[in-house]
Enzyme design. Structure first.
Site, PDB file in Angstrom:
ATOM      1  N   HIS A  14       0.871  -1.188   0.000  1.00 51.29           N
ATOM      2  CA  HIS A  14       0.000   0.000   0.000  1.00 51.29           C
ATOM      3  C   HIS A  14       0.904   1.233   0.000  1.00 51.29           C
ATOM      4  O   HIS A  14       1.512   1.561   1.014  1.00 51.29           O
ATOM      5  CB  HIS A  14      -0.895   0.010   1.248  1.00 51.29           C
ATOM      6  CG  HIS A  14      -1.848   1.164   1.292  1.00 51.29           C
ATOM      7  ND1 HIS A  14      -3.191   1.015   1.535  1.00 51.29           N
ATOM      8  CD2 HIS A  14      -1.667   2.496   1.140  1.00 51.29           C
ATOM      9  CE1 HIS A  14      -3.788   2.189   1.521  1.00 51.29           C
ATOM     10  NE2 HIS A  14      -2.872   3.117   1.284  1.00 51.29           N
ATOM     11  N   HIS A  16       1.526   5.389  -1.690  1.00 53.79           N
ATOM     12  CA  HIS A  16       1.135   6.563  -2.479  1.00 53.79           C
ATOM     13  C   HIS A  16       2.385   7.143  -3.131  1.00 53.79           C
ATOM     14  O   HIS A  16       3.319   7.532  -2.424  1.00 53.79           O
ATOM     15  CB  HIS A  16       0.483   7.626  -1.588  1.00 53.79           C
ATOM     16  CG  HIS A  16      -0.782   7.158  -0.955  1.00 53.79           C
ATOM     17  ND1 HIS A  16      -2.023   7.343  -1.530  1.00 53.79           N
ATOM     18  CD2 HIS A  16      -1.004   6.464   0.197  1.00 53.79           C
ATOM     19  CE1 HIS A  16      -2.957   6.800  -0.758  1.00 53.79           C
ATOM     20  NE2 HIS A  16      -2.364   6.250   0.302  1.00 53.79           N
ATOM     21  N   LYS A 100      -9.439  -0.363  -5.474  1.00 55.76           N
ATOM     22  CA  LYS A 100      -9.439   0.288  -4.165  1.00 55.76           C
ATOM     23  C   LYS A 100     -10.793   0.912  -3.878  1.00 55.76           C
ATOM     24  O   LYS A 100     -11.312   1.687  -4.673  1.00 55.76           O
ATOM     25  CB  LYS A 100      -8.359   1.377  -4.131  1.00 55.76           C
ATOM     26  CG  LYS A 100      -8.281   2.149  -2.820  1.00 55.76           C
ATOM     27  CD  LYS A 100      -7.749   1.316  -1.673  1.00 55.76           C
ATOM     28  CE  LYS A 100      -7.871   2.023  -0.329  1.00 55.76           C
ATOM     29  NZ  LYS A 100      -6.809   2.983  -0.065  1.00 55.76           N
ATOM     30  N   HIS A 137     -10.327   1.095   2.163  1.00 55.64           N
ATOM     31  CA  HIS A 137     -10.102   2.076   3.236  1.00 55.64           C
ATOM     32  C   HIS A 137     -11.241   1.861   4.221  1.00 55.64           C
ATOM     33  O   HIS A 137     -12.378   2.239   3.952  1.00 55.64           O
ATOM     34  CB  HIS A 137     -10.102   3.512   2.689  1.00 55.64           C
ATOM     35  CG  HIS A 137      -9.792   4.510   3.746  1.00 55.64           C
ATOM     36  ND1 HIS A 137      -8.590   5.180   3.809  1.00 55.64           N
ATOM     37  CD2 HIS A 137     -10.498   4.913   4.842  1.00 55.64           C
ATOM     38  CE1 HIS A 137      -8.574   5.959   4.885  1.00 55.64           C
ATOM     39  NE2 HIS A 137      -9.736   5.819   5.521  1.00 55.64           N
ATOM     40  N   HIS A 175      -4.345  -0.609   6.083  1.00 47.07           N
ATOM     41  CA  HIS A 175      -3.843   0.205   7.215  1.00 47.07           C
ATOM     42  C   HIS A 175      -4.735   0.099   8.463  1.00 47.07           C
ATOM     43  O   HIS A 175      -5.310   1.079   8.909  1.00 47.07           O
ATOM     44  CB  HIS A 175      -3.638   1.661   6.815  1.00 47.07           C
ATOM     45  CG  HIS A 175      -4.719   2.271   5.952  1.00 47.07           C
ATOM     46  ND1 HIS A 175      -6.054   2.222   6.270  1.00 47.07           N
ATOM     47  CD2 HIS A 175      -4.646   2.935   4.778  1.00 47.07           C
ATOM     48  CE1 HIS A 175      -6.743   2.853   5.327  1.00 47.07           C
ATOM     49  NE2 HIS A 175      -5.911   3.280   4.410  1.00 47.07           N
ATOM     50  N   ASP A 248       1.549   2.639   3.492  1.00 45.48           N
ATOM     51  CA  ASP A 248       0.726   3.839   3.339  1.00 45.48           C
ATOM     52  C   ASP A 248       1.597   5.091   3.380  1.00 45.48           C
ATOM     53  O   ASP A 248       1.141   6.143   3.822  1.00 45.48           O
ATOM     54  CB  ASP A 248      -0.383   3.902   4.401  1.00 45.48           C
ATOM     55  CG  ASP A 248      -1.502   4.853   4.012  1.00 45.48           C
ATOM     56  OD1 ASP A 248      -1.591   5.224   2.822  1.00 45.48           O
ATOM     57  OD2 ASP A 248      -2.293   5.227   4.904  1.00 45.48           O
TER      58      ASP A 248
HETATM   59  O1  DOR Z   1      -3.038   9.300   5.827  1.00 47.48           O
HETATM   60  C1  DOR Z   1      -3.476   9.027   4.727  1.00 47.48           C
HETATM   61  N1  DOR Z   1      -2.997   9.603   3.607  1.00 47.48           N
HETATM   62  N2  DOR Z   1      -4.476   8.152   4.632  1.00 47.48           N
HETATM   63  C2  DOR Z   1      -5.094   7.893   3.481  1.00 47.48           C
HETATM   64  O2  DOR Z   1      -5.991   7.104   3.471  1.00 47.48           O
HETATM   65  C3  DOR Z   1      -4.732   8.644   2.260  1.00 47.48           C
HETATM   66  C4  DOR Z   1      -3.362   9.110   2.317  1.00 47.48           C
HETATM   67  C5  DOR Z   1      -3.059  10.141   1.260  1.00 47.48           C
HETATM   68  O3  DOR Z   1      -3.373   9.918   0.099  1.00 47.48           O
HETATM   69  O4  DOR Z   1      -2.479  11.176   1.597  1.00 47.48           O
HETATM   70 ZN    ZN Z   2      -3.316   5.080   1.705  1.00 43.45          ZN
END
Ligand code: DOR
Ligand code: ZN
Length: 345
Positions: A14, A16, A100, A137, A175, A248
């Site tokens: 997971h 970003h 997702k 989520h 998460h 995450d």
């Molecule tokens: O803390 C987070 N940041 N939780 C999420 O679900 C999304 C992520 C983000 O994209 O910044």
């Molecule tokens: Zn995330």
């Protein structure tokens, strides 16, 4: 006492990566240690179709520095208009490894998420047929539900009914932050696993709020009280194959974190492996680190384990940058609040 440990190269289930200048800056931080990552689709606009996922994958590979190897495992953002045929084609081509689910409004860029679950039933049933994983989520977004209760309420109101309605669907609760989620996943006999982040193994809600508000510890789901953190450490270090790493790692430039309404996300890509080794070492569970970072994830997703390894060695305190520079501004690296002694060789 061991001072060196060799693991099958880890994957991040997971992650970003964003786009543009931030993608360029953060991608090497993950690719340095991780072979693959499940890449989250919550861009603006979101990655909804197979064509958008293919284009995003190309941008990620174009941002990879020469000499670095990394395989992005693409995901699609589930909307109420998602076309089951497009999802099935993206899966059949090997491009997409998961879909997702963001309940609408749950977190960063989740406005296009799902409000009415009846509208996505056709996609979910198709995913069950073809063996495509749903990443969730796991928080409800109802205003009357306290933010610290949103994960536990999601299990009762959304996840449990969904598992009964579409029993063949493979799911990952992303998460997880509560002992309720740990217990729920442990009680599930099949088709359910959970990712655990690095930061939720280290911080509790005091880290965000005591002695001043600390925006770099604010993420979603928000960190809970200490008893929940301990339940997560217990799950991660238990060797139970239903729990595996999804960092995450969620970069936001400092200007977006240090403001009156700061974004959610902890950026942990840089020091994740050092932090995890420290956590597992403290628990006397270093022999279970490889399962958590490198084995349970590919096994659950039905993908081959990585063929190469990384070695961590224990020594003097590890140093790492406070911030990563990006063309859009600096991104602060997660501070685990403890000295780290394990470095990736
Ligand atoms: O803390 C987070 N940041 N939780 C999420 O679900 C999304 C992520 C983000 O994209 O910044
Ligand atoms: Zn995330």
């Amino acid at each position: 006492m061991s001072t060196s440990i060799t693991l099958t190269r880890p994957d991040d289930w997971h992650l970003h990566l964003r786009d543009g200048a931030v993608l360029q800056a953060v991608l090497p931080e993950t690719a340095r240690h991780f072979a693959r990552a499940i890449v989250m689709p919550n861009l603006v606009p979101p990655v909804v179709t197979g064509a958008q996922a293919a284009a995003y994958r190309d941008r990620i590979l174009a941002a990879l520095p020469d000499g670095m190897a990394f395989e992005p495992l693409m995901t699609l953002y589930l909307t109420e208009d998602t076309d089951p045929d497009d999802v099935a084609a993206a899966h059949a081509s090997g491009l997409v490894k998961a879909v997702k689910l963001y309940p609408a409004g749950a977190t960063t860029n989740s406005a296009s998420g799902v409000r009415d679950f009846d509208k996505v039933r056709g996609v979910l049933e198709r995913m069950a047929e073809i063996g495509l994983t749903l990443c969730m989520h796991g928080e409800v977004t109802d205003h009357e539900i306290d933010i610290f209760d949103r994960e536990a309420v999601f299990i009762d109101r959304v996840l449990d009914p969904l598992r009964r309605d579409v029993p063949g669907l493979r799911m990952v609760m992303e998460h997880i932050t509560t002992s309720s989620a740990v217990d729920y996943v442990r009680a599930a006999e099949r088709n359910l696993a959970a990712t655990i982040t690095t930061h939720h193994l280290v911080i509790n809600r005091n880290n965000i709020l005591v002695g001043g508000i600390r925006p770099h510890y604010y993420c979603l789901p928000v960190a809970k009280r200490e008893s929940h953190r301990l339940a997560l450490v217990d799950a991660a270090t238990s060797g139970d194959a239903r729990f595996f790493l999804g960092t995450d790692s969620a970069p936001h430039v400092d200007a977006a974190k240090e403001t009156g309404c700061g974004c959610a996300g902890c950026f942990t890509a840089t020091n994740t492996m050092s932090i995890l080794a420290e956590v597992f070492d403290r628990e006397g569970a270093l022999d279970r680190l490889e399962g958590f970072t490198s084995l349970h994830g590919p096994d659950y997703y039905g993908l081959p384990r990585n063929g190469d390894t990384i070695t961590l060695t224990k020594g003097d305190a590890v140093t790492y940058p406070d911030k990563i520079a990006s063309g859009d501004g600096p991104v602060t690296v997660f501070d685990p609040g403890m000295a780290l002694h394990w470095r990736v060789a």
